[in-house]
Design a protein around this motif. Structure first.
Motif, PDB file in Angstrom:
ATOM      1  N   GLY A   1    -114.325   4.784 -26.875  1.00  0.00           N
ATOM      2  CA  GLY A   1    -114.030   4.428 -27.802  1.00  0.00           C
ATOM      3  C   GLY A   1    -113.334   5.820 -28.483  1.00  0.00           C
ATOM      4  N   SER A   2    -113.871   6.888 -27.751  1.00  0.00           N
ATOM      5  CA  SER A   2    -112.682   8.421 -28.271  1.00  0.00           C
ATOM      6  C   SER A   2    -111.412   8.605 -27.062  1.00  0.00           C
ATOM      7  CB  SER A   2    -113.485   9.596 -27.545  1.00  0.00           C
ATOM      8  OG  SER A   2    -112.559  11.028 -27.100  1.00  0.00           O
ATOM      9  N   VAL A   3    -110.368   9.187 -28.313  1.00  0.00           N
ATOM     10  CA  VAL A   3    -109.329   9.166 -27.212  1.00  0.00           C
ATOM     11  C   VAL A   3    -109.185  10.768 -26.360  1.00  0.00           C
ATOM     12  CG1 VAL A   3    -107.994   8.333 -28.600  1.00  0.00           C
ATOM     13  CG2 VAL A   3    -107.837  10.132 -29.027  1.00  0.00           C
ATOM     14  N   GLY A   4    -110.179  10.968 -26.714  1.00  0.00           N
ATOM     15  CA  GLY A   4    -110.553  12.676 -24.994  1.00  0.00           C
ATOM     16  C   GLY A   4    -110.705  14.162 -26.190  1.00  0.00           C
ATOM     17  N   THR A   5    -110.302  14.728 -25.865  1.00  0.00           N
ATOM     18  CA  THR A   5    -110.113  16.494 -26.291  1.00  0.00           C
ATOM     19  C   THR A   5    -109.364  16.599 -26.189  1.00  0.00           C
ATOM     20  OG1 THR A   5    -111.171  16.899 -23.891  1.00  0.00           O
ATOM     21  CG2 THR A   5    -113.100  16.915 -25.478  1.00  0.00           C
ATOM     22  N   LEU A   6    -108.654  17.810 -26.789  1.00  0.00           N
ATOM     23  CA  LEU A   6    -107.546  18.236 -26.902  1.00  0.00           C
ATOM     24  C   LEU A   6    -107.065  18.556 -25.355  1.00  0.00           C
ATOM     25  CD1 LEU A   6    -107.752  19.877 -29.910  1.00  0.00           C
ATOM     26  CD2 LEU A   6    -105.682  17.800 -30.066  1.00  0.00           C
ATOM     27  N   LEU A   7    -106.121  18.051 -25.026  1.00  0.00           N
ATOM     28  CA  LEU A   7    -105.051  19.078 -23.692  1.00  0.00           C
ATOM     29  C   LEU A   7    -104.595  20.378 -24.272  1.00  0.00           C
ATOM     30  CD1 LEU A   7    -103.111  15.496 -22.674  1.00  0.00           C
ATOM     31  CD2 LEU A   7    -104.700  17.006 -21.629  1.00  0.00           C
ATOM     32  N   PRO A   8    -104.678  21.445 -22.742  1.00  0.00           N
ATOM     33  CA  PRO A   8    -103.941  22.595 -23.403  1.00  0.00           C
ATOM     34  C   PRO A   8    -102.898  22.847 -24.456  1.00  0.00           C
ATOM     35  CG  PRO A   8    -103.911  22.108 -21.353  1.00  0.00           C
ATOM     36  CD  PRO A   8    -104.066  20.814 -21.204  1.00  0.00           C
ATOM     37  N   TYR A   9    -102.467  24.196 -24.858  1.00  0.00           N
ATOM     38  CA  TYR A   9    -101.667  24.305 -25.814  1.00  0.00           C
ATOM     39  C   TYR A   9    -101.396  24.068 -27.638  1.00  0.00           C
ATOM     40  CZ  TYR A   9     -99.283  25.392 -21.382  1.00  0.00           C
ATOM     41  OH  TYR A   9     -99.170  25.596 -19.333  1.00  0.00           O
ATOM     42  N   GLN A  10    -103.006  22.281 -27.682  1.00  0.00           N
ATOM     43  CA  GLN A  10    -102.616  22.179 -28.770  1.00  0.00           C
ATOM     44  C   GLN A  10    -103.899  22.588 -29.806  1.00  0.00           C
ATOM     45  OE1 GLN A  10    -100.775  18.512 -28.285  1.00  0.00           O
ATOM     46  NE2 GLN A  10     -99.781  20.705 -27.308  1.00  0.00           N
ATOM     47  N   THR A  11    -103.366  22.508 -31.146  1.00  0.00           N
ATOM     48  CA  THR A  11    -104.424  23.103 -32.238  1.00  0.00           C
ATOM     49  C   THR A  11    -103.957  21.770 -32.727  1.00  0.00           C
ATOM     50  OG1 THR A  11    -103.872  25.273 -32.082  1.00  0.00           O
ATOM     51  CG2 THR A  11    -104.552  24.211 -33.968  1.00  0.00           C
ATOM     52  N   ALA A  12    -105.425  21.162 -33.853  1.00  0.00           N
ATOM     53  CA  ALA A  12    -105.656  19.801 -34.031  1.00  0.00           C
ATOM     54  C   ALA A  12    -106.614  20.109 -34.979  1.00  0.00           C
ATOM     55  CB  ALA A  12    -105.888  18.526 -33.662  1.00  0.00           C
ATOM     56  N   LYS A  13    -105.967  19.366 -36.335  1.00  0.00           N
ATOM     57  CA  LYS A  13    -107.081  19.061 -37.593  1.00  0.00           C
ATOM     58  C   LYS A  13    -107.049  18.187 -38.090  1.00  0.00           C
ATOM     59  CE  LYS A  13    -104.073  21.993 -40.541  1.00  0.00           C
ATOM     60  NZ  LYS A  13    -103.898  23.341 -40.905  1.00  0.00           N
ATOM     61  N   TYR A  14    -108.176  16.996 -38.633  1.00  0.00           N
ATOM     62  CA  TYR A  14    -107.972  16.428 -39.216  1.00  0.00           C
ATOM     63  C   TYR A  14    -108.012  16.500 -41.468  1.00  0.00           C
ATOM     64  CZ  TYR A  14    -108.940  13.655 -36.087  1.00  0.00           C
ATOM     65  OH  TYR A  14    -108.891  12.198 -34.401  1.00  0.00           O
ATOM     66  N   MET A  15    -107.010  16.047 -41.889  1.00  0.00           N
ATOM     67  CA  MET A  15    -106.589  16.185 -43.202  1.00  0.00           C
ATOM     68  C   MET A  15    -106.780  15.061 -44.490  1.00  0.00           C
ATOM     69  SD  MET A  15    -105.561  19.265 -42.476  1.00  0.00           S
ATOM     70  CE  MET A  15    -104.331  19.777 -43.892  1.00  0.00           C
ATOM     71  N   SER A  16    -107.033  15.789 -46.016  1.00  0.00           N
ATOM     72  CA  SER A  16    -107.711  14.787 -46.673  1.00  0.00           C
ATOM     73  C   SER A  16    -106.035  14.410 -47.286  1.00  0.00           C
ATOM     74  CB  SER A  16    -108.678  15.537 -47.052  1.00  0.00           C
ATOM     75  OG  SER A  16    -108.086  16.603 -48.016  1.00  0.00           O
ATOM     76  N   GLU A  17    -106.197  13.484 -48.247  1.00  0.00           N
ATOM     77  CA  GLU A  17    -104.920  12.996 -48.955  1.00  0.00           C
ATOM     78  C   GLU A  17    -104.705  14.150 -49.656  1.00  0.00           C
ATOM     79  OE1 GLU A  17    -104.857   9.277 -50.636  1.00  0.00           O
ATOM     80  OE2 GLU A  17    -105.889   8.369 -49.221  1.00  0.00           O
ATOM     81  N   ASP A  18    -104.585  15.016 -50.519  1.00  0.00           N
ATOM     82  CA  ASP A  18    -104.714  16.361 -51.350  1.00  0.00           C
ATOM     83  C   ASP A  18    -104.212  17.705 -50.122  1.00  0.00           C
ATOM     84  OD1 ASP A  18    -107.520  16.865 -50.783  1.00  0.00           O
ATOM     85  OD2 ASP A  18    -108.239  16.956 -52.318  1.00  0.00           O
ATOM     86  N   GLY A  19    -104.740  17.668 -49.005  1.00  0.00           N
ATOM     87  CA  GLY A  19    -103.954  18.544 -47.692  1.00  0.00           C
ATOM     88  C   GLY A  19    -105.066  19.335 -48.194  1.00  0.00           C
ATOM     89  N   GLN A  20    -106.328  19.597 -47.956  1.00  0.00           N
ATOM     90  CA  GLN A  20    -107.555  19.726 -47.521  1.00  0.00           C
ATOM     91  C   GLN A  20    -108.612  19.380 -45.754  1.00  0.00           C
ATOM     92  OE1 GLN A  20    -108.228  22.730 -49.479  1.00  0.00           O
ATOM     93  NE2 GLN A  20    -106.359  21.411 -50.233  1.00  0.00           N
ATOM     94  N   GLU A  21    -108.568  20.263 -45.609  1.00  0.00           N
ATOM     95  CA  GLU A  21    -109.045  19.936 -43.900  1.00  0.00           C
ATOM     96  C   GLU A  21    -110.343  19.143 -44.051  1.00  0.00           C
ATOM     97  OE1 GLU A  21    -110.067  22.118 -39.958  1.00  0.00           O
ATOM     98  OE2 GLU A  21    -108.460  23.489 -41.206  1.00  0.00           O
ATOM     99  N   VAL A  22    -110.787  18.583 -43.553  1.00  0.00           N
ATOM    100  CA  VAL A  22    -111.873  18.200 -43.726  1.00  0.00           C
ATOM    101  C   VAL A  22    -113.135  17.936 -42.040  1.00  0.00           C
ATOM    102  CG1 VAL A  22    -111.067  16.050 -44.597  1.00  0.00           C
ATOM    103  CG2 VAL A  22    -111.959  15.564 -42.023  1.00  0.00           C
TER     104      VAL A  22
END
Length: 552
Positions: free
Chosen positions: A360-381
Motif C-alpha cells: 500500500g506504500s509507494v515507498g521511500t524517497l529516491l536520491p536527491y529528494q526532499t518532501a513534505k505533506y502540507m495542510s490546506e493553510d500551508g503548514q507542514e503536517v
C-alpha cells in the motif's frame, strides 16, 4: 521538518543526455549488446546501432531542415524499437521531443502540435491519415511528416526516418551542445483539470537525474537480490513510450543499465505471457489492471511465467488484495512506485525487501529528494497526518510550456512542486497516497480530465448540464469516467438515451477518455456558491448506487 532521502546522493554530472548516455567512460556492457528487441519481427538495436542511427538521423535533421537548438519534433506512435534512436537523434541535433498519444483524434493531436510549435512529425503508417490531417490543420508541410517502423509509404510521399540523413556526408554538421539545466529534452503533455493538456518542460538535467535515481532505487539499500541489472535481465516493455513512465523507466533505464528491452506496441495479455515464457523475461513495469489480469485471468494458466522475479507497479494505487492475489497465484512479488510527469517521473519506490511488509506504500524517497505533506493553510503536517505532498529535487520540471501562471501555481519560490496528491508518511519514512486534490480520473494509468469531457458533452443539443467523475471498477482495477447529465426538456432518461450520449462522446475523444462508467441522469448538478462542481457529492452518490446494486 521535511523528509530527506536516505540514499547517498551521488553527484549528478553536469552534462546533457547525449553525453550522459553515449560519451560515458563507465559503461559496464559492450557496444554490441542488444538493448531493444521487437519480439514480433526479431528486429533489434544494439547499443552501437542506436548511437550510429541517432547520429545519422540528427545529421539529417540539420542537413535537410536546418534544425536548430530548441526546435520541436513531435512523435505520434505506439511503442516501436525505432523510438530511442529518433529521440536521441533529435537531441543530437539540439531538438526537443514531444511525444503524443497515438489514440489522439485529429483535433487532439493538432492541439499538441500547435501548442508545442512542432517543426516536424514522426508517425507510423497505420496512423498516417490522422497525422496528415492534424499537420495540415497547424501548417506543418507534408514533407515534414516522417514514418518509422517496418512499413513504408507505398506512394513515396512520406519519407522513412532512415532516409532523413546527411546525404552529402559533410563533416560540417556537429552535435549541438546543450545547457543541461536550461535546455529542454522533452515536452510531455499532462492533462489538467481545466481542459486542455499542459506541456511539461523537462530539461536534460531532469532526465539525467531521474535515470540515476531509478538506477539507485533498483539497486537500493538492499537485503534482497534487487532490481534489474545488465547481467542478463530482460524487461518486457508495453507501457507507452509517449508516457513519462515508459519514457524514463523503460527507454532510458534500458540503455543506461544495459538491459534488454523487449518492446510490445501495446499490452496484450496472451502475447505478454507468451513472450515471458519464450524469451525468459525476468522483470516488467506494470499498472494495476495488468496485475489484476495476471492474478485472475484463465489464459495465464497456459504459460510458464516462472522466470519473472519481480514486477514494479506505478501510475495508479495498488491494493493489498491485488498484491496478495498475484503472489498467491504466480509467486511473483510486486512492489509499487510513485511519480508524476512533472517529476520526470519517479520520486518514490518501495525497497525490494519491503514489498510485503509495506503493501500500500509507494515507498521511500529516491536520491536527491526532499518532501513534505502540507495542510490546506500551508503548514507542514506531522508524521501520520494527512496533507498534500510537496516534492523538491533536480528531477522537478522547469515549468509548464507557455503557461507562467500555471507554473507559479504549481511550484513554490523555494523549489517545491505541489503534486496535488494527498496522503501521509509513517514513522519508517514510507509514503502513502490516499487521494487526489486534483480531479483527474486515472483510467489504467492514463489521465482523463473531467473538464475536457464536460466541455464536449455540454455542447450536446439534449444536455443542459453535466459533471464527469471517476468511478472505481473492481473488475478492471481502475477508475472509469462517468457522466452525470441534466437532460434538456423532452429527452428521455432511459438506457437508449444514455447509450446515445456515450456513443456521441466516444466518437469525439481518444480511447482512454470514453465514458466506460456510463451515463446517469440527474435533476441538477451539485455546485458550490461559486459555481464549482461538488464532485465529492457525486462520488458519494455513485458509492450509494453501488451499495444498493450489490444488495439486489
Amino acid at each position: 521538518m521535511p523528509t530527506e532521502s536516505q540514499y547517498p546522493n551521488v553527484p549528478i554530472p553536469d552534462i546533457d543526455l547525449w553525453a550522459f548516455l553515449f560519451e560515458r567512460k563507465d559503461k559496464p556492457f559492450p557496444d554490441n549488446k542488444v538493448i531493444y528487441l521487437d519480439p514480433y519481427t526479431n528486429r533489434s538495436y544494439t547499443y552501437a546501432d542506436v548511437k550510429s542511427t541517432a547520429i545519422e538521423f540528427g545529421m539529417g535533421l540539420k542537413a535537410l531542415w536546418d534544425w536548430k537548438k530548441g526546435d520541436v519534433l513531435a512523435l505520434y506512435s505506439p511503442n516501436c524499437i525505432d523510438t530511442p534512436a529518433i529521440t536521441w537523434g533529435c537531441h543530437w541535433a539540439g531538438g526537443v521531443l514531444s511525444p503524443a498519444n497515438p489514440g489522439y483524434t485529429v483535433d487532439e493531436l493538432a492541439f499538441q502540435l500547435k501548442d508545442c510549435g512542432a517543426k516536424a512529425l514522426v508517425t507510423q503508417m497505420p496512423y498516417i491519415e490522422n497525422a496528415r490531417l492534424a499537420a495540415k490543420k497547424v501548417g506543418i508541410p507534408e514533407d515534414r511528416i516522417i514514418v518509422m517502423g517496418d512499413q513504408r509509404d507505398p506512394a513515396l510521399k512520406v519519407k522513412h526516418f532512415t532516409s532523413i540523413r546527411n546525404l552529402s556526408k559533410s563533416s560540417r554538421y556537429r552535435r549541438t551542445k546543450m545547457e543541461p539545466s536550461e535546455d529542454l529534452a522533452f515536452l510531455v503533455y499532462s492533462s489538467g483539470t481545466t481542459g486542455h493538456p499542459k506541456g511539461v518542460m523537462l530539461t536534460h538535467r531532469n532526465i539525467v537525474s531521474n535515470t540515476l535515481m531509478i538506477k539507485a532505487g533498483e539497486a537500493g539499500k538492499l537485503s534482497w537480490e534487487g532490481g534489474p541489472t545488465g547481467d542478463g535481465d530482460r524487461i518486457l516493455a508495453f507501457l507507452p513510450f509517449f508516457h513519462i513512465y515508459g519514457l524514463t523507466c523503460l527507454i532510458h533505464q534500458a540503455i543506461y543499465s544495459g538491459l534488454r528491452l523487449i518492446v510490445m506496441p501495446r499490452f496484450d495479455l496472451e502475447h505478454f505471457c507468451r513472450f515471458v515464457q519464450e524469451l525468459k523475461v525476468t522483470f516488467a513495469y506494470v499498472v494495476p489492471p495488468v496485475v489484476l489480469l495476471l492474478s485472475k485471468h484463465p489464459i495465464v494458466e497456459k504459460y510458464d511465467l516462472s522466470t519473472l522475479r519481480m514486477l514494479n507497479s506505478g501510475a495508479a494505487p495498488l491494493t493489498k488484495e491485488l498484491v496478495e492475489a498475484l503472489y498467491a497465484r504466480l509467486k511473483v512479488p510486486v512492489k509499487q512506485g510513485y511519480g508524476l510527469s512533472e517529476t520526470s517521473p519517479t520520486t518514490h519506490t518501495q525497497p525490494w525487501e519491503d514489498w510485503q511488509r509495506k503493501v500500500g506504500s509507494v515507498g521511500t524517497l529516491l536520491p536527491y529528494q526532499t518532501a513534505k505533506y502540507m495542510s490546506e493553510d500551508g503548514q507542514e503536517v506531522p508524521v501520520g497526518q494527512v496533507g498534500e505532498l510537496w516534492i523538491k529535487g533536480p528531477n522537478v520540471f522547469k515549468g509548464y510550456w507557455n503557461n507562467p501562471e500555471g507554473t507559479a501555481h504549481a511550484k513554490t519560490e523555494d523549489g517545491y512542486f505541489k503534486t496535488g496528491d494527498v496522503g501521509y508518511q509513517d514513522e519508517d519514512g514510507h509514503f502513502y497516497i490516499t487521494d487526489r486534490v486534483k480531479e483527474l480520473i486515472k483510467y489504467k494509468g492514463f489521465q482523463v480530465p473531467p473538464a475536457e469531457l464536460e466541455g464536449i458533452l455540454v455542447s450536446h443539443p439534449n444536455i443542459n448540464d453535466v459533471a464527469v467523475i471517476g468511478v472505481y471498477d473492481k473488475e478492471q482495477a481502475t477508475e472509469l469516467p462517468r457522466a452525470y447529465v441534466v437532460p434538456a426538456g423532452g429527452l428521455g432518461k432511459g438506457e437508449r438515451e444514455a447509450a446515445e450520449i456515450c456513443e456521441w462522446l466516444n466518437s469525439r475523444v481518444a480511447n482512454h477518455k470514453k465514458l466506460r462508467g456510463g451515463v446517469r441522469f440527474v435533476d441538477e448538478i451539485p455546485k458550490s456558491v461559486s459555481g464549482k462542481i461538488l464532485r465529492r457529492v457525486l462520488k458519494t452518490k455513485a458509492l450509494e448506487e453501488e451499495k444498493a446494486k450489490s444488495k439486489l
